[in-house]
Design a protein around this motif. Structure first.
Motif, PDB file in Angstrom:
ATOM      1  N   LEU A   1       0.835  -1.205   0.000  1.00  0.00           N
ATOM      2  CA  LEU A   1       0.000   0.000   0.000  1.00  0.00           C
ATOM      3  C   LEU A   1       0.871   1.257   0.000  1.00  0.00           C
ATOM      4  O   LEU A   1       0.601   2.209  -0.735  1.00  0.00           O
ATOM      5  N   GLU A   2       1.890   1.248   0.848  1.00  0.00           N
ATOM      6  CA  GLU A   2       2.768   2.410   0.942  1.00  0.00           C
ATOM      7  C   GLU A   2       3.505   2.648  -0.366  1.00  0.00           C
ATOM      8  O   GLU A   2       3.659   3.791  -0.801  1.00  0.00           O
ATOM      9  N   ARG A   3       3.946   1.560  -1.017  1.00  0.00           N
ATOM     10  CA  ARG A   3       4.618   1.714  -2.312  1.00  0.00           C
ATOM     11  C   ARG A   3       3.642   2.247  -3.366  1.00  0.00           C
ATOM     12  O   ARG A   3       4.001   3.076  -4.193  1.00  0.00           O
ATOM     13  N   SER A   4       2.400   1.766  -3.349  1.00  0.00           N
ATOM     14  CA  SER A   4       1.411   2.184  -4.353  1.00  0.00           C
ATOM     15  C   SER A   4       0.940   3.615  -4.139  1.00  0.00           C
ATOM     16  O   SER A   4       0.866   4.397  -5.083  1.00  0.00           O
ATOM     17  N   LEU A   5       0.576   3.951  -2.916  1.00  0.00           N
ATOM     18  CA  LEU A   5       0.051   5.284  -2.622  1.00  0.00           C
ATOM     19  C   LEU A   5       1.155   6.297  -2.348  1.00  0.00           C
ATOM     20  O   LEU A   5       0.964   7.491  -2.551  1.00  0.00           O
ATOM     21  N   GLY A   6       2.263   5.808  -1.850  1.00  0.00           N
ATOM     22  CA  GLY A   6       3.329   6.683  -1.383  1.00  0.00           C
ATOM     23  C   GLY A   6       3.180   6.888   0.113  1.00  0.00           C
ATOM     24  O   GLY A   6       2.065   6.888   0.644  1.00  0.00           O
ATOM     25  N   LYS A   7       4.305   7.039   0.777  1.00  0.00           N
ATOM     26  CA  LYS A   7       4.302   7.184   2.232  1.00  0.00           C
ATOM     27  C   LYS A   7       3.491   8.408   2.671  1.00  0.00           C
ATOM     28  O   LYS A   7       2.728   8.351   3.628  1.00  0.00           O
ATOM     29  N   GLU A   8       3.635   9.509   1.930  1.00  0.00           N
ATOM     30  CA  GLU A   8       2.933  10.748   2.298  1.00  0.00           C
ATOM     31  C   GLU A   8       1.418  10.580   2.176  1.00  0.00           C
ATOM     32  O   GLU A   8       0.669  10.960   3.085  1.00  0.00           O
ATOM     33  N   LYS A   9       0.950  10.008   1.074  1.00  0.00           N
ATOM     34  CA  LYS A   9      -0.497   9.830   0.889  1.00  0.00           C
ATOM     35  C   LYS A   9      -1.074   8.857   1.919  1.00  0.00           C
ATOM     36  O   LYS A   9      -2.170   9.088   2.436  1.00  0.00           O
ATOM     37  N   LEU A  10      -0.352   7.785   2.216  1.00  0.00           N
ATOM     38  CA  LEU A  10      -0.838   6.843   3.215  1.00  0.00           C
ATOM     39  C   LEU A  10      -0.922   7.530   4.576  1.00  0.00           C
ATOM     40  O   LEU A  10      -1.899   7.362   5.309  1.00  0.00           O
ATOM     41  N   GLY A  11       0.073   8.339   4.899  1.00  0.00           N
ATOM     42  CA  GLY A  11       0.039   9.105   6.139  1.00  0.00           C
ATOM     43  C   GLY A  11      -1.135  10.076   6.165  1.00  0.00           C
ATOM     44  O   GLY A  11      -1.793  10.249   7.192  1.00  0.00           O
ATOM     45  N   GLN A  12      -1.409  10.705   5.028  1.00  0.00           N
ATOM     46  CA  GLN A  12      -2.558  11.605   4.939  1.00  0.00           C
ATOM     47  C   GLN A  12      -3.863  10.847   5.126  1.00  0.00           C
ATOM     48  O   GLN A  12      -4.784  11.345   5.789  1.00  0.00           O
TER      49      GLN A  12
END
Length: 144
Positions: free
Chosen positions: A118-129
């Motif tokens: 998920l983090e690779r797909s969305l990106g760390k920033e988007k997942l955090g958001q």
């Protein structure tokens, strides 16, 4: 046909998101003979150790009467152990057995791998958001 609704159906979207995520977890849970509810109970116990059953119900989002049945099956399968709370005999507490904790460890590895995808797909920033927005939404909707 026009609709009186101006906004997207947020409860349905949240359910759809939950189901999309759970499709990745369920095969592993079923391999271990666990239902979604049983996994939520084990996750709570894995995070907190010995827990009062009311807290398990709240944190696992399982209604009390349903939790009783879930815990009975889990106890029968050797995953949890229930006992009276030594501090208050009117209450009961539950803990994961070594077999239950082993399942938590096993499943947390595959679930952790999914979070990494998920983090690779969305990106760390988007997942955090996403986490932050969900936390904010939950806080807004909690009773005062």
């Amino acid at each position: 046909m026009s609709t009186p609704f101006r906004h997207r159906n947020l409860p349905r979207l949240l359910l759809q998101a939950r189901e999309a995520v759970m499709t990745h977890y369920r095969p592993g849970l079923r391999e271990q003979g666990l239902s979604d509810q049983q996994w939520r109970v084990l996750r709570v116990l894995g995070e907190h150790g010995v827990v009062e059953t009311g807290r398990v119900a709240r944190e696992a989002y399982i209604l009390g009467p349903s939790l009783t049945g879930v815990l009975t099956r889990m106890e029968r399968d050797g995953l949890v152990q229930r006992e009276r709370d030594p501090a208050d005999q009117r209450r009961s507490v539950v803990r994961a057995t070594p077999k239950g904790l082993e399942l938590v460890t096993t499943l947390s590895q595959s679930i952790g791998a999914h979070y990494q995808r998920l983090e690779r797909s969305l990106g760390k920033e988007k997942l955090g958001q996403l986490y932050a927005l969900l936390d904010e939404l939950i806080a807004l909707e909690e009773p005062a």
